[in-house]
Design a protein around this motif. Structure first.
Motif, PDB file in Angstrom:
ATOM      1  N   VAL A  14       0.832  -1.206   0.000  1.00 66.61           N
ATOM      2  CA  VAL A  14       0.000   0.000   0.000  1.00 66.61           C
ATOM      3  C   VAL A  14       0.866   1.255   0.000  1.00 66.61           C
ATOM      4  O   VAL A  14       0.644   2.173  -0.785  1.00 66.61           O
ATOM      5  N   LEU A  15       1.876   1.306   0.846  1.00 67.44           N
ATOM      6  CA  LEU A  15       2.762   2.464   0.926  1.00 67.44           C
ATOM      7  C   LEU A  15       3.959   2.282   0.011  1.00 67.44           C
ATOM      8  O   LEU A  15       4.289   1.157  -0.385  1.00 67.44           O
ATOM      9  N   PRO A  16       4.631   3.376  -0.380  1.00 68.07           N
ATOM     10  CA  PRO A  16       5.804   3.258  -1.260  1.00 68.07           C
ATOM     11  C   PRO A  16       6.865   2.343  -0.656  1.00 68.07           C
ATOM     12  O   PRO A  16       7.309   2.547   0.474  1.00 68.07           O
ATOM     13  N   ALA A  17       7.251   1.316  -1.410  1.00 71.26           N
ATOM     14  CA  ALA A  17       8.232   0.350  -0.924  1.00 71.26           C
ATOM     15  C   ALA A  17       8.816  -0.398  -2.116  1.00 71.26           C
ATOM     16  O   ALA A  17       8.244  -0.391  -3.212  1.00 71.26           O
ATOM     17  N   ASN A  18       9.951  -1.034  -1.899  1.00 72.72           N
ATOM     18  CA  ASN A  18      10.579  -1.861  -2.925  1.00 72.72           C
ATOM     19  C   ASN A  18      10.536  -3.305  -2.463  1.00 72.72           C
ATOM     20  O   ASN A  18      11.261  -3.714  -1.554  1.00 72.72           O
ATOM     21  N   ARG A  19       9.650  -4.086  -3.080  1.00 65.85           N
ATOM     22  CA  ARG A  19       9.552  -5.514  -2.805  1.00 65.85           C
ATOM     23  C   ARG A  19       9.982  -6.326  -4.011  1.00 65.85           C
ATOM     24  O   ARG A  19       9.656  -7.506  -4.123  1.00 65.85           O
ATOM     25  N   GLY A  20      10.714  -5.698  -4.907  1.00 64.19           N
ATOM     26  CA  GLY A  20      11.082  -6.337  -6.164  1.00 64.19           C
ATOM     27  C   GLY A  20      10.338  -5.690  -7.317  1.00 64.19           C
ATOM     28  O   GLY A  20       9.198  -5.248  -7.150  1.00 64.19           O
ATOM     29  N   ILE A  21      10.978  -5.602  -8.465  1.00 66.53           N
ATOM     30  CA  ILE A  21      10.408  -4.911  -9.621  1.00 66.53           C
ATOM     31  C   ILE A  21       9.615  -5.896 -10.470  1.00 66.53           C
ATOM     32  O   ILE A  21      10.122  -6.947 -10.870  1.00 66.53           O
ATOM     33  N   VAL A  22       8.344  -5.553 -10.743  1.00 64.44           N
ATOM     34  CA  VAL A  22       7.476  -6.369 -11.596  1.00 64.44           C
ATOM     35  C   VAL A  22       7.337  -5.669 -12.938  1.00 64.44           C
ATOM     36  O   VAL A  22       6.996  -4.477 -12.994  1.00 64.44           O
ATOM     37  N   SER A  23       7.609  -6.378 -14.031  1.00 65.05           N
ATOM     38  CA  SER A  23       7.574  -5.755 -15.363  1.00 65.05           C
ATOM     39  C   SER A  23       6.793  -6.579 -16.382  1.00 65.05           C
ATOM     40  O   SER A  23       6.852  -6.291 -17.578  1.00 65.05           O
ATOM     41  N   LYS A  24       6.042  -7.576 -15.941  1.00 66.41           N
ATOM     42  CA  LYS A  24       5.288  -8.427 -16.858  1.00 66.41           C
ATOM     43  C   LYS A  24       3.804  -8.088 -16.799  1.00 66.41           C
ATOM     44  O   LYS A  24       3.354  -7.319 -15.960  1.00 66.41           O
ATOM     45  N   GLY A  25       3.043  -8.705 -17.712  1.00 63.76           N
ATOM     46  CA  GLY A  25       1.606  -8.489 -17.731  1.00 63.76           C
ATOM     47  C   GLY A  25       1.262  -7.041 -18.024  1.00 63.76           C
ATOM     48  O   GLY A  25       1.880  -6.397 -18.882  1.00 63.76           O
ATOM     49  N   PRO A  26       0.279  -6.465 -17.327  1.00 62.00           N
ATOM     50  CA  PRO A  26      -0.108  -5.068 -17.572  1.00 62.00           C
ATOM     51  C   PRO A  26       1.012  -4.074 -17.297  1.00 62.00           C
ATOM     52  O   PRO A  26       0.951  -2.938 -17.775  1.00 62.00           O
ATOM     53  N   PHE A  27       2.031  -4.489 -16.542  1.00 61.87           N
ATOM     54  CA  PHE A  27       3.147  -3.591 -16.241  1.00 61.87           C
ATOM     55  C   PHE A  27       4.020  -3.344 -17.469  1.00 61.87           C
ATOM     56  O   PHE A  27       4.909  -2.495 -17.425  1.00 61.87           O
ATOM     57  N   ARG A  28       3.765  -4.044 -18.559  1.00 59.79           N
ATOM     58  CA  ARG A  28       4.477  -3.762 -19.819  1.00 59.79           C
ATOM     59  C   ARG A  28       3.911  -2.543 -20.526  1.00 59.79           C
ATOM     60  O   ARG A  28       4.550  -1.997 -21.421  1.00 59.79           O
ATOM     61  N   TRP A  29       2.708  -2.115 -20.154  1.00 63.85           N
ATOM     62  CA  TRP A  29       2.041  -1.003 -20.846  1.00 63.85           C
ATOM     63  C   TRP A  29       2.133   0.296 -20.059  1.00 63.85           C
ATOM     64  O   TRP A  29       2.385   1.347 -20.629  1.00 63.85           O
ATOM     65  N   VAL A  30       1.908   0.213 -18.758  1.00 62.41           N
ATOM     66  CA  VAL A  30       2.046   1.390 -17.877  1.00 62.41           C
ATOM     67  C   VAL A  30       2.740   0.939 -16.602  1.00 62.41           C
ATOM     68  O   VAL A  30       2.676  -0.237 -16.237  1.00 62.41           O
ATOM     69  N   ARG A  31       3.371   1.884 -15.917  1.00 61.89           N
ATOM     70  CA  ARG A  31       4.143   1.522 -14.731  1.00 61.89           C
ATOM     71  C   ARG A  31       3.261   1.313 -13.500  1.00 61.89           C
ATOM     72  O   ARG A  31       3.710   0.708 -12.526  1.00 61.89           O
ATOM     73  N   HIS A  32       2.020   1.804 -13.545  1.00 61.63           N
ATOM     74  CA  HIS A  32       1.129   1.678 -12.393  1.00 61.63           C
ATOM     75  C   HIS A  32      -0.262   1.217 -12.833  1.00 61.63           C
ATOM     76  O   HIS A  32      -1.247   1.960 -12.707  1.00 61.63           O
ATOM     77  N   PRO A  33      -0.372   0.001 -13.356  1.00 58.51           N
ATOM     78  CA  PRO A  33      -1.671  -0.453 -13.884  1.00 58.51           C
ATOM     79  C   PRO A  33      -2.736  -0.639 -12.806  1.00 58.51           C
ATOM     80  O   PRO A  33      -3.926  -0.535 -13.102  1.00 58.51           O
ATOM     81  N   ILE A  34      -2.343  -0.911 -11.563  1.00 55.44           N
ATOM     82  CA  ILE A  34      -3.353  -1.055 -10.512  1.00 55.44           C
ATOM     83  C   ILE A  34      -4.043   0.281 -10.274  1.00 55.44           C
ATOM     84  O   ILE A  34      -5.275   0.354 -10.145  1.00 55.44           O
ATOM     85  N   TYR A  35      -3.273   1.362 -10.234  1.00 57.33           N
ATOM     86  CA  TYR A  35      -3.867   2.685 -10.064  1.00 57.33           C
ATOM     87  C   TYR A  35      -4.732   3.044 -11.269  1.00 57.33           C
ATOM     88  O   TYR A  35      -5.797   3.657 -11.123  1.00 57.33           O
ATOM     89  N   PHE A  36      -4.268   2.683 -12.463  1.00 64.09           N
ATOM     90  CA  PHE A  36      -5.037   2.955 -13.672  1.00 64.09           C
ATOM     91  C   PHE A  36      -6.377   2.235 -13.617  1.00 64.09           C
ATOM     92  O   PHE A  36      -7.433   2.812 -13.914  1.00 64.09           O
ATOM     93  N   GLY A  37      -6.358   0.954 -13.203  1.00 64.50           N
ATOM     94  CA  GLY A  37      -7.610   0.205 -13.082  1.00 64.50           C
ATOM     95  C   GLY A  37      -8.530   0.796 -12.039  1.00 64.50           C
ATOM     96  O   GLY A  37      -9.745   0.879 -12.241  1.00 64.50           O
ATOM     97  N   TRP A  38      -7.961   1.235 -10.902  1.00 63.87           N
ATOM     98  CA  TRP A  38      -8.758   1.855  -9.843  1.00 63.87           C
ATOM     99  C   TRP A  38      -9.402   3.152 -10.333  1.00 63.87           C
ATOM    100  O   TRP A  38     -10.555   3.439 -10.047  1.00 63.87           O
ATOM    101  N   LEU A  39      -8.646   3.928 -11.130  1.00 66.54           N
ATOM    102  CA  LEU A  39      -9.177   5.176 -11.662  1.00 66.54           C
ATOM    103  C   LEU A  39     -10.300   4.912 -12.662  1.00 66.54           C
ATOM    104  O   LEU A  39     -11.356   5.562 -12.618  1.00 66.54           O
ATOM    105  N   ILE A  40     -10.102   3.946 -13.568  1.00 61.06           N
ATOM    106  CA  ILE A  40     -11.131   3.607 -14.558  1.00 61.06           C
ATOM    107  C   ILE A  40     -12.388   3.084 -13.868  1.00 61.06           C
ATOM    108  O   ILE A  40     -13.527   3.433 -14.228  1.00 61.06           O
ATOM    109  N   LEU A  41     -12.203   2.245 -12.858  1.00 60.82           N
ATOM    110  CA  LEU A  41     -13.337   1.737 -12.092  1.00 60.82           C
ATOM    111  C   LEU A  41     -14.115   2.880 -11.450  1.00 60.82           C
ATOM    112  O   LEU A  41     -15.348   2.929 -11.505  1.00 60.82           O
TER     113      LEU A  41
END
Length: 222
Positions: free
Chosen positions: A138-165
């Protein structure tokens, strides 16, 4: 004949799990996050129906249940930023859309488009969460970099989905209150993204990822 005393071997020390205050805080945080995901399913469970909105609720329920289970096994952060600014940005971004209410109901094309937006936003955010697996937080942190799936299109797809919803919900119930809450949420979301990227830029892998994926939130826009 001289008696030989039996040899007694020294007891073997059995290592005990090392419990730390940091580990206990992480476990407590995992439990709180899991409970939050389960509580988030309650409103959706009350609105199940054989409709497009009902399908969106099923996706939300499934995704929230998956994330509740995964919360117990998420990675502890390598580094994190916890202060009043990160708490304010993260809290406002998540809470403000939840204050929207189903007051004025739209109809026709606007209602259909709103439901489609909601379904797309739910699917995108839940798929992105699954790709994050044990690395989400939830808070800014580094738990490892994820670059697959929707992360190939935008760097923050969860926020994008939350905004669209959230936009889809405001289209389904276009009251002044809901529109104002969406307009207020966006700057907090941008602020939260900025905080996270300032934190993650310390990781060379994330800087390389930023070079490959240009857009932060909305493909082709931002």
């Amino acid at each position: 004949m001289e008696a030989v005393a039996p040899r007694i071997s020294a007891p073997v020390a059995v290592p005990h799990p090392h419990v730390t205050s940091a580990g206990l805080r992480h476990a407590l945080g995992n439990c709180i996050l899991a409970v939050a995901f389960l509580l988030a399913t309650i409103p959706a469970a009350r609105e199940l129906s054989f409709s497009l909105a009902g399908a969106a609720n099923v996706v939300w329920l499934t995704g929230a249940a998956i994330m509740a289970v995964m919360s117990f096994a998420r990675f502890a952060p390598r580094t994190s930023t916890v202060n009043l600014r990160t708490l304010a940005a993260s809290g406002a971004m998540l809470i403000l859309p939840c204050l929207m209410r189903p007051t004025i109901v739209s109809s026709g094309a606007l209602a259909t488009t709103g439901l489609i937006f909601e379904l797309f936003g739910i699917v995108l955010s839940q798929v992105a969460r699954v790709y994050m697996g044990r690395s989400f937080g939830v808070l800014p942190a580094n738990r490892g970099i994820v670059s697959k799936g929707p992360f190939r299109w935008v760097r923050h797809p969860i926020y994008f989905g939350w905004l669209i919803l959230s936009i889809g919900y405001a289209m389904s119930y276009p009251s002044e209150r809901n529109i104002m809450l969406i307009a207020t949420t966006l700057p907090f979301m941008v602020w939260r993204i900025g905080q996270e990227e300032v934190h993650l830029r310390a990781d060379p892998e994330y800087r390389r990822y930023m070079g490959r994926v240009r857009y932060r939130l909305w493909p082709g826009v931002f």
